[in-house]
Each structure stands twice: as C-alpha cells, then as structure tokens.
Design a protein around this motif. Structure first.
Motif, short mmCIF file in Angstrom:
data_model
loop_
_atom_site.label_atom_id
_atom_site.label_comp_id
_atom_site.label_asym_id
_atom_site.label_seq_id
_atom_site.Cartn_x
_atom_site.Cartn_y
_atom_site.Cartn_z
N GLU A 1 0.84 -1.19 0.00
CA GLU A 1 0.00 0.00 0.00
C GLU A 1 0.88 1.25 0.00
N VAL A 2 0.45 2.27 -0.72
CA VAL A 2 1.16 3.54 -0.78
C VAL A 2 0.17 4.68 -0.58
N ASP A 3 0.68 5.80 -0.10
CA ASP A 3 -0.15 6.98 0.06
C ASP A 3 -0.24 7.74 -1.26
N ALA A 4 -1.20 8.64 -1.34
CA ALA A 4 -1.38 9.44 -2.55
C ALA A 4 -0.16 10.29 -2.86
N ASP A 5 0.52 10.77 -1.81
CA ASP A 5 1.69 11.62 -2.08
C ASP A 5 2.82 10.83 -2.72
N GLU A 6 2.93 9.52 -2.42
CA GLU A 6 3.95 8.71 -3.06
C GLU A 6 3.64 8.52 -4.54
N LEU A 7 2.35 8.35 -4.84
CA LEU A 7 1.95 8.27 -6.25
C LEU A 7 2.31 9.56 -6.97
N ILE A 54 1.82 -4.63 -8.00
CA ILE A 54 0.65 -3.79 -7.70
C ILE A 54 0.89 -2.99 -6.43
N ARG A 55 0.40 -1.78 -6.44
CA ARG A 55 0.37 -0.95 -5.24
C ARG A 55 -1.05 -0.42 -5.06
N ASN A 56 -1.59 -0.64 -3.89
CA ASN A 56 -2.92 -0.13 -3.58
C ASN A 56 -2.80 1.26 -2.95
N ILE A 57 -3.55 2.22 -3.47
CA ILE A 57 -3.49 3.59 -2.95
C ILE A 57 -4.45 3.71 -1.77
N THR A 58 -3.89 3.88 -0.59
CA THR A 58 -4.73 3.96 0.61
C THR A 58 -5.58 5.24 0.57
N GLY A 59 -6.83 5.08 0.93
CA GLY A 59 -7.74 6.23 0.93
C GLY A 59 -8.32 6.56 -0.41
N GLY A 60 -7.81 5.93 -1.48
CA GLY A 60 -8.39 6.07 -2.80
C GLY A 60 -8.52 7.48 -3.31
N TRP A 61 -9.58 7.72 -4.07
CA TRP A 61 -9.81 9.02 -4.70
C TRP A 61 -9.94 10.13 -3.66
N ASP A 62 -10.52 9.80 -2.52
CA ASP A 62 -10.66 10.81 -1.46
C ASP A 62 -9.30 11.34 -1.04
#
Length: 471
Positions: free
Chosen positions: A361-367, A444-452
C-alpha cells in the motif's frame, strides 16, 4: 396495530413486520428468517401471511423457509407463476389480519407481477402502502430488469409503470406512509433517496417520477442514464421463482471447520475459490495466495454476487466467530456451494508455515512523486464509469471493479507495468488488487484512501473529467 421496518443496510433492503391482535404478516423477508421469528415470539403473535411485492432480483427471499417454519401462506400479486405453493392474489383482493386489512394493488412496470400492499388501520383508514420496487423515496423501480424474460421492451414496461403509478399510487391520500423495499445504494433504481420511508404527499412534491408529465416524458425520464444491472440479478430472480436449499442445511455444510491440510486439499479441486472476508487492513498484511478479498465491512453480498461465479465451490477465510455471518450474507444473494472455513483462520495458515502473499500500500503523495519519473506507471481506477467521468487522474485507465472478472479487461495489464490501483475510499481497490494477483499480476500498489486521498493532494495531480460519460 404494530408496524416495524427491518432494514438491512449492506444490501439496502427493507422487510416489514405488521401485526394486529396476535396475527402478523412479513413483507419481503430476507433469506435469514430468525429476526422475524424472534419478533413474532416476543410479541406472542402468529405469522399468518408472507407478502412478496415481486420476484426480487437483488437478493434471495426468505419466503420458503419462513412458510415452512410457520405454516404461513405465501402471497404474490397477479400474473405470478411459481414452482412452489403460493396464493396468487387478484387485484384489489383484501386480506384480514386481526382488526386491520391489507389490500393488493397490482402495479406492473418494474416486473409484471409487481404489486403494492395498502394497509388500512382499525378504523378502515388508509394508513400505509408497501410499494416494493414500484415506488422508492425519490425514485421508481427500473423497468429494464425483466424485459428479456417477458419479451417486453424497457419502454413498454416503463409505460406500464406510468399507468400503475397514475391509477394506483397517485390517488392515495397525501398522509399515507410510503414503505419501499429499498433505500439508497440499491441498484433497483437509478438514484434512491437517503430516507428509508416517506409519505405519498412528500413524493408527489419531490419525486421526479410523480411530477405532472406525459407518458412519453415519464418513459424518457426513467429510462435515461440506466447503467447495466448487476450480472447476478437474473440468477437471484430465478432462485426466488424456483426455490433454494434450506438455510440451516447450508450453514451446517458451510461452517465445517477445515484443518490447514484439508483446506489445501479442497482448494486444489475443481477450480475452488478462496474468499477472505477479514477487514482490508488485515488482508493486505498477509493472505492465502490466490484468495479473493471481499471484506464484511463493505457491501459484501453485492460485491460477492457481482464478482464470484455461482457454479464454483467456495472456501472461506474469516475472522474467528464471523463464519455464520459470512455464509448467511452469501446465502442472501444465492450462494449455496460453500464447502467450509479455514479452522483458526489465516493465523493457522501462517503458523503452519504455508506460503503467504501480501499487498503493498502507498499513500497518494507517493503516487504523486512517482508519476513524473516512471514511464511504465499505470493507474487503474476501479470506480464506476460515472464516478470516473466526474473526475479522474489524467494517467488513469478506468476498469470498473465489476468488469475485472472479464479477462479482456486485464488484457493490457501485465507484471511489466508498475500498477497503482484506487477506488473511492479503499475498499474496492483491495478487492481489485486481489483479483489481479489471482491472475498472476503482482506488481501492484494499492493507494490507501483512494480518490478521497488523491483529492486531498489534488494540487499535485492533473485531474480531468470525461464529459461523454456525464452526458
């Protein structure tokens, strides 16, 4: 007179208990009937009738088990054909329960047999109407779910629904309480309101489908923008028409505890599917390789029915004590091929030294940091097309979760890509990631918190809208 709504939020379904003078009826019961039996016992009442508003497509009704347990008569509206014993009522037929009555209002449109039940109190006054999927708070039932079987067009059924509403619902007094079969989140309408009950007067004022309009205008209004119905709807409707296995027998078989070795052996047979229903936070940290995640904390039954095949055997990995709940919720949408649960859950598997998988899992800022420097990066947005259309990352491709079981949807994805998956909040993306891993795609990396979470960092992304989807 006593009326109680029994609402099940995970499938947005409302059943009803109505009682007078020791006699009771259940309207649109779920497959697990314990709550109805307990309520009748507590109130020292006898269940006399089981009223079905129509053949439900989004869940399996409890009509057969409830009738077998109580001796109550199953009642459907006109034009009903079943493979089990039921009373097919005539339009306008009146049933007496204690000192009250319930009148059948045949309202075809959602389906041909769709009927509403008008409750009159001890004084003979119209008190409430149980509308099934004919009329919701803020919406009406979609007319495209049974046309293939009935060989009618969506427009023809929509026209029937217009006539039903005009002749049977609109004449009711404004203070009559509206009790629908579904609330917000149900796929049986386009956009149901957030309230689970209303009045006829309120709906005459606010429901777009009850505003003054021609039949042609009504047909256009309720058929525009209909998305494809869930694929399991015809399966559930057929089960409700033909019958099903007794729930207690299903639970006895499904709750069978399997040792790690027995679980492994069964999982190798006949393309058996492993389903892990633990919370997402536990699943991502470790799971049985090949397991599909569908957590109980979300709209579990709907996603299970949308993703899992009905003709394959299922093995379960659950939290301790969640076995019965899992099987019951699967049974609500027609699954009867559950072959047991991993005894001791995932911890037993891990402690036995068996191989495990996990999800990064990764945070949006890492993406945001990775996008400018990775030409091989692919963002997979598994939200619905309308969600995607309302705003998405420029780099994202849209594969709605319900489409991920189609091999063609994954055709352009492989382990050479650096795949980042997201949904709206994080639940669906974990399901999607487990499906991708089951197909051998592991990078695969899942983005924690998704679109929000992405929106919280929106200044770091390029966000687009897709007008074609919105229109």
């Amino acid at each position: 007179m006593f009326v109680k709504q029994l609402y099940t939020s995970c499938i947005s379904e409302a059943a009803y208990y109505v009682e007078s003078e020791g006699e009771a009826v259940i309207i649109d019961p779920l497959r697990d009937i314990e709550e109805y039996l307990l309520l009748a016992t507590e109130r020292k009442a006898t269940i006399k009738y089981i009223f079905e508003t129509h053949f439900h497509a989004d869940f399996v009704s409890g009509h057969l088990d409830l009738a077998a347990s109580t001796g109550a008569t199953i009642v459907y509206g006109p034009n009903t054909q079943t493979k089990f014993k039921a009373h097919v009522a005539t339009d306008g037929e009146v049933f007496t329960i204690g000192n009250i009555t319930i009148k059948v209002l045949h309202t075809p449109g959602h389906t041909l047999e769709s009927s509403c039940y008008l409750l009159c109190n001890e004084q003979g006054q119209e008190y409430a109407v149980f509308t099934g999927d004919t009329l919701f708070v803020g919406d009406v039932g979609r007319p495209d779910l049974s046309q293939k079987e009935e060989r009618l067009t969506t427009e023809a059924l929509a026209g029937m629904l217009y006539d039903s509403l005009q002749s049977k619902i609109m004449p009711l007094a404004d203070d009559v309480i509206l009790y629908p079969a579904h609330g917000a989140g149900s796929s049986c309408g386009k956009n149901l309101g957030t309230e689970n009950e209303s009045t006829i007067g309120e709906q005459k004022q606010t429901n777009y489908a009850l505003q003054p309009q021609t039949k042609e205008e009504f047909i256009k209004a309720i058929t525009e923008g209909l998305q494809e119905p869930p694929k399991y709807f015809p399966i559930n409707a057929q089960i409700n028409k033909e019958g099903y296995e007794n729930l207690e027998a299903l639970l006895e078989k499904g709750m069978q505890p399997l040792s790690v070795s027995a679980f492994k052996e069964k999982s190798k047979q006949d393309e058996c599917i492993i389903v892990d229903t633990r919370p997402a936070a536990l699943f991502v940290d470790g799971f049985v390789p090949g397991a599909i995640f569908i957590g109980l904390e979300g709209r579990f039954a709907e996603w299970a029915a949308s993703i899992l095949p009905f003709d394959k055997r299922i093995l379960l990995v659950t939290e301790d004590g969640k076995e019965k709940e899992t099987i019951t919720r699967l049974a609500r949408v027609g699954f009867e091929n559950i072959d047991g649960c991993l005894k001791g859950g995932f911890e037993a598997w891990k402690n036995a030294g068996e191989p495990i998988d996990l999800l990064i899992e990764v945070d949006a800022d890492e993406l945001a940091m990775d996008i400018p420097f990775d030409d091989n990066l692919v963002v997979v947005d598994v939200r619905k097309e309308t969600e995607y259309g309302n705003g998405h990352l420029k780099q994202a491709i849209n594969i709605p979760l319900e489409n991920l079981t189609d091999p063609a949807s994954m055709a352009d994805l492989d382990d050479n890509h650096n795949i980042y998956v997201h949904c709206a909040g994080g639940y669906r993306s974990v399901i999607a990631s487990s499906l991708l891993k089951r197909e051998g795609i592991h990078n695969i990396r899942n983005i924690t918190g998704g679109w929000d979470a992405i929106l919280e960092e929106k200044d770091r992304f390029v966000i687009e809208k897709t007008e074609a989807v919105l229109n």
